[in-house]
Each structure stands twice: as C-alpha cells, then as structure tokens.
Design a protein around this motif. Structure first.
Motif, PDB file in Angstrom:
ATOM      1  N   ASN A 164       0.914  -1.142  -0.036  1.00 58.77           N
ATOM      2  CA  ASN A 164       0.060  -0.033  -0.169  1.00 58.77           C
ATOM      3  C   ASN A 164       0.851   1.219  -0.012  1.00 58.77           C
ATOM      4  O   ASN A 164       2.006   1.345   0.065  1.00 58.77           O
ATOM      5  CB  ASN A 164      -0.793   0.002   1.181  1.00 58.77           C
ATOM      6  N   PHE A 165       0.368   2.414   0.037  1.00 56.86           N
ATOM      7  CA  PHE A 165       0.915   3.688  -0.062  1.00 56.86           C
ATOM      8  C   PHE A 165       2.064   3.649   1.068  1.00 56.86           C
ATOM      9  O   PHE A 165       3.064   4.109   0.984  1.00 56.86           O
ATOM     10  CB  PHE A 165       0.143   4.977   0.018  1.00 56.86           C
ATOM     11  N   ALA A 166       1.416   3.503   2.256  1.00 60.52           N
ATOM     12  CA  ALA A 166       2.267   3.669   3.414  1.00 60.52           C
ATOM     13  C   ALA A 166       3.542   2.802   3.609  1.00 60.52           C
ATOM     14  O   ALA A 166       4.641   3.257   3.551  1.00 60.52           O
ATOM     15  CB  ALA A 166       1.501   3.400   4.551  1.00 60.52           C
ATOM     16  N   HIS A 167       3.390   1.261   2.957  1.00 58.52           N
ATOM     17  CA  HIS A 167       4.446   0.530   3.064  1.00 58.52           C
ATOM     18  C   HIS A 167       5.317   1.188   1.918  1.00 58.52           C
ATOM     19  O   HIS A 167       6.507   0.866   2.182  1.00 58.52           O
ATOM     20  CB  HIS A 167       3.804  -0.575   2.511  1.00 58.52           C
ATOM     21  N   GLY A 168       5.168   1.595   0.815  1.00 54.75           N
ATOM     22  CA  GLY A 168       5.893   2.227  -0.222  1.00 54.75           C
ATOM     23  C   GLY A 168       6.674   3.304   0.305  1.00 54.75           C
ATOM     24  O   GLY A 168       7.908   3.454  -0.034  1.00 54.75           O
ATOM     25  N   MET A 169       5.941   4.371   1.009  1.00 56.46           N
ATOM     26  CA  MET A 169       6.753   5.449   1.691  1.00 56.46           C
ATOM     27  C   MET A 169       7.678   4.839   2.805  1.00 56.46           C
ATOM     28  O   MET A 169       8.801   5.539   3.032  1.00 56.46           O
ATOM     29  CB  MET A 169       5.770   6.232   2.201  1.00 56.46           C
ATOM     30  N   LYS A 170       7.392   4.068   3.233  1.00 53.05           N
ATOM     31  CA  LYS A 170       8.365   3.317   4.244  1.00 53.05           C
ATOM     32  C   LYS A 170       9.690   2.863   3.774  1.00 53.05           C
ATOM     33  O   LYS A 170      10.695   3.093   4.025  1.00 53.05           O
ATOM     34  CB  LYS A 170       7.660   2.285   5.287  1.00 53.05           C
ATOM     35  N   LEU A 171       9.411   2.189   2.694  1.00 52.15           N
ATOM     36  CA  LEU A 171      10.433   1.654   2.046  1.00 52.15           C
ATOM     37  C   LEU A 171      11.440   2.710   1.355  1.00 52.15           C
ATOM     38  O   LEU A 171      12.732   2.765   1.522  1.00 52.15           O
ATOM     39  CB  LEU A 171      10.062   0.707   0.914  1.00 52.15           C
ATOM     40  N   ALA A 172      10.670   3.836   0.721  1.00 59.50           N
ATOM     41  CA  ALA A 172      11.411   4.888   0.216  1.00 59.50           C
ATOM     42  C   ALA A 172      12.066   5.815   1.273  1.00 59.50           C
ATOM     43  O   ALA A 172      13.364   6.048   1.111  1.00 59.50           O
ATOM     44  CB  ALA A 172      10.452   5.858  -0.581  1.00 59.50           C
ATOM     45  N   HIS A 173      11.802   5.673   2.371  1.00 60.68           N
ATOM     46  CA  HIS A 173      12.302   6.556   3.718  1.00 60.68           C
ATOM     47  C   HIS A 173      13.417   5.642   4.149  1.00 60.68           C
ATOM     48  O   HIS A 173      14.479   6.317   4.381  1.00 60.68           O
ATOM     49  CB  HIS A 173      11.240   6.565   4.751  1.00 60.68           C
ATOM     50  N   ALA A 174      13.263   4.437   4.116  1.00 62.78           N
ATOM     51  CA  ALA A 174      14.373   3.568   4.429  1.00 62.78           C
ATOM     52  C   ALA A 174      15.724   3.721   3.399  1.00 62.78           C
ATOM     53  O   ALA A 174      16.892   3.657   3.632  1.00 62.78           O
ATOM     54  CB  ALA A 174      14.075   2.216   4.659  1.00 62.78           C
ATOM     55  N   ALA A 175      15.214   3.634   2.317  1.00 65.88           N
ATOM     56  CA  ALA A 175      16.452   3.867   1.135  1.00 65.88           C
ATOM     57  C   ALA A 175      17.046   5.398   1.299  1.00 65.88           C
ATOM     58  O   ALA A 175      18.217   5.343   1.134  1.00 65.88           O
ATOM     59  CB  ALA A 175      15.641   3.697  -0.260  1.00 65.88           C
ATOM     60  N   LYS A 176      16.275   6.303   1.356  1.00 67.52           N
ATOM     61  CA  LYS A 176      16.800   7.491   1.531  1.00 67.52           C
ATOM     62  C   LYS A 176      17.593   7.829   2.751  1.00 67.52           C
ATOM     63  O   LYS A 176      18.725   8.436   2.441  1.00 67.52           O
ATOM     64  CB  LYS A 176      15.514   8.576   1.659  1.00 67.52           C
ATOM     65  N   SER A 177      17.630   7.012   3.699  1.00 70.79           N
ATOM     66  CA  SER A 177      18.434   7.144   4.651  1.00 70.79           C
ATOM     67  C   SER A 177      19.703   6.411   4.560  1.00 70.79           C
ATOM     68  O   SER A 177      20.567   6.827   5.387  1.00 70.79           O
ATOM     69  CB  SER A 177      17.651   6.583   5.991  1.00 70.79           C
ATOM     70  N   LYS A 178      19.931   5.664   3.567  1.00 68.58           N
ATOM     71  CA  LYS A 178      20.944   5.048   3.283  1.00 68.58           C
ATOM     72  C   LYS A 178      21.931   5.706   1.909  1.00 68.58           C
ATOM     73  O   LYS A 178      22.941   5.335   1.824  1.00 68.58           O
ATOM     74  CB  LYS A 178      20.622   3.418   2.568  1.00 68.58           C
ATOM     75  N   ARG A 179      21.345   6.866   1.485  1.00 67.95           N
ATOM     76  CA  ARG A 179      22.137   7.407   0.445  1.00 67.95           C
ATOM     77  C   ARG A 179      23.246   8.075   0.889  1.00 67.95           C
ATOM     78  O   ARG A 179      23.420   8.541   1.982  1.00 67.95           O
ATOM     79  CB  ARG A 179      21.103   8.500   0.031  1.00 67.95           C
ATOM     80  N   HIS A 180      24.228   8.064   0.155  1.00 65.23           N
ATOM     81  CA  HIS A 180      25.680   8.751   0.304  1.00 65.23           C
ATOM     82  C   HIS A 180      25.188  10.407   0.378  1.00 65.23           C
ATOM     83  O   HIS A 180      24.660  10.875  -0.632  1.00 65.23           O
ATOM     84  CB  HIS A 180      26.792   8.343  -0.731  1.00 65.23           C
ATOM     85  N   THR A 181      25.586  10.798   1.438  1.00 64.22           N
ATOM     86  CA  THR A 181      25.655  12.539   1.391  1.00 64.22           C
ATOM     87  C   THR A 181      26.767  12.976   2.142  1.00 64.22           C
ATOM     88  O   THR A 181      27.696  12.327   2.710  1.00 64.22           O
ATOM     89  CB  THR A 181      24.428  12.893   2.528  1.00 64.22           C
ATOM     90  N   SER A 182      26.917  14.175   1.916  1.00 62.80           N
ATOM     91  CA  SER A 182      28.173  14.843   2.262  1.00 62.80           C
ATOM     92  C   SER A 182      27.630  16.372   2.428  1.00 62.80           C
ATOM     93  O   SER A 182      26.910  16.870   1.656  1.00 62.80           O
ATOM     94  CB  SER A 182      29.273  14.543   1.473  1.00 62.80           C
ATOM     95  N   CYS A 183      28.186  17.082   3.352  1.00 67.11           N
ATOM     96  CA  CYS A 183      27.609  18.607   3.649  1.00 67.11           C
ATOM     97  C   CYS A 183      28.372  19.280   2.657  1.00 67.11           C
ATOM     98  O   CYS A 183      29.645  18.875   2.179  1.00 67.11           O
ATOM     99  CB  CYS A 183      27.687  18.807   5.005  1.00 67.11           C
ATOM    100  N   ASN A 184      27.748  20.417   2.267  1.00 63.58           N
ATOM    101  CA  ASN A 184      28.525  21.492   1.489  1.00 63.58           C
ATOM    102  C   ASN A 184      28.073  22.908   2.324  1.00 63.58           C
ATOM    103  O   ASN A 184      27.225  22.851   3.225  1.00 63.58           O
ATOM    104  CB  ASN A 184      28.282  21.306   0.195  1.00 63.58           C
TER     105      ASN A 184
END
Length: 133
Positions: free
Chosen positions: A104-124
């Motif tokens: 469902n929508f909520a499950h998809g958003m939960k997966l997207a949020h989990a993936a977003k938290s694993k993205r490579h990030t660096s401050c600028n």
C-alpha cells in the motif's frame, strides 16, 4: 511524508515518489473496483519497488534486505556494488537488485524512507545533507 497513510493529503509540493505511489495505487484500486469480467476472472495488479544509487561509478541497492522496511543498515561502504547487465532482447537490468512487493501507499513510503536514509550524503556550504548520487 511520514504522516501520510494513504496519500490523501498530497499536495503539488510533494516529491515524485509519494505522488507516483499515490497515482499507481489509486489507478490499481480503480481498475480492480471496476467490474471487468472475463470468464468470471478479475484483473489483479501488484507493485514492486527497487531503489538504487549510483555513487562513484558504483551501483548500490538502497532498500533493506528484510523487505519489510523495518531494519535498515546504515553501513555505507559495506554494501556490495551491483553491476548493469544486458539480458535477452537487449533488456538492461541491474543484477542483484532487490524487488520488494509494495502492499500500500504507506508501505511504499516506508521503503522509500529507508532507502533515502542509506543514500551517500556529504555536507557543503549550502546544504548539510546534500546528495552525492
């Protein structure tokens, strides 16, 4: 976006992932609710999600391995880099990329949020969580 359960409170300011999920689930519900009878069989639809990042010319699967989106390792750099392959008929795919059934929508958003938290990030100087993908 965490507070949206079914996407009903989406606005034009929300990103493409919440809007796409909402649109897909709305269309699937609409089609499944339509009375389409073919030898007493109804058409059924499902949605699978993959989420990957290309970083430093390497491909990483950003979705958790438990497929429920509950556990999400943030061990960046320990993931195995995936490879792009060409299949039958010239079809291009990422070998080893997980496909997660989205209920469902909520499950998809939960997966997207989990993936977003694993993205490579660096401050600028402009944004402390700037994506490097």
């Amino acid at each position: 976006a965490k507070d949206m359960v079914d996407g009903a409170s989406l606005t034009r300011d929300h990103g493409i992932i919440p809007r796409a999920l909402h649109h897909l689930f709305s269309k699937m519900k609409q089609v499944q609710n339509d009375v389409i009878v073919d030898d007493c069989k109804r058409t059924r639809y499902g949605l699978k999600m993959s989420y990957f990042e290309i970083y430093n010319e390497q491909i990483f699967d950003l979705l958790p391995t438990d497929k429920k989106g509950i556990q999400c390792s943030k061990a960046i750099g320990k993931e195995k880099s995936l490879r792009i392959r060409e299949g039958h008929g010239g079809r291009t795919y990422v070998k080893g990329l997980g496909k997660h059934h989205v209920t469902n929508f909520a499950h998809g958003m939960k997966l997207a949020h989990a993936a977003k938290s694993k993205r490579h990030t660096s401050c600028n100087k402009i944004n402390k969580d700037s994506s490097r993908s």
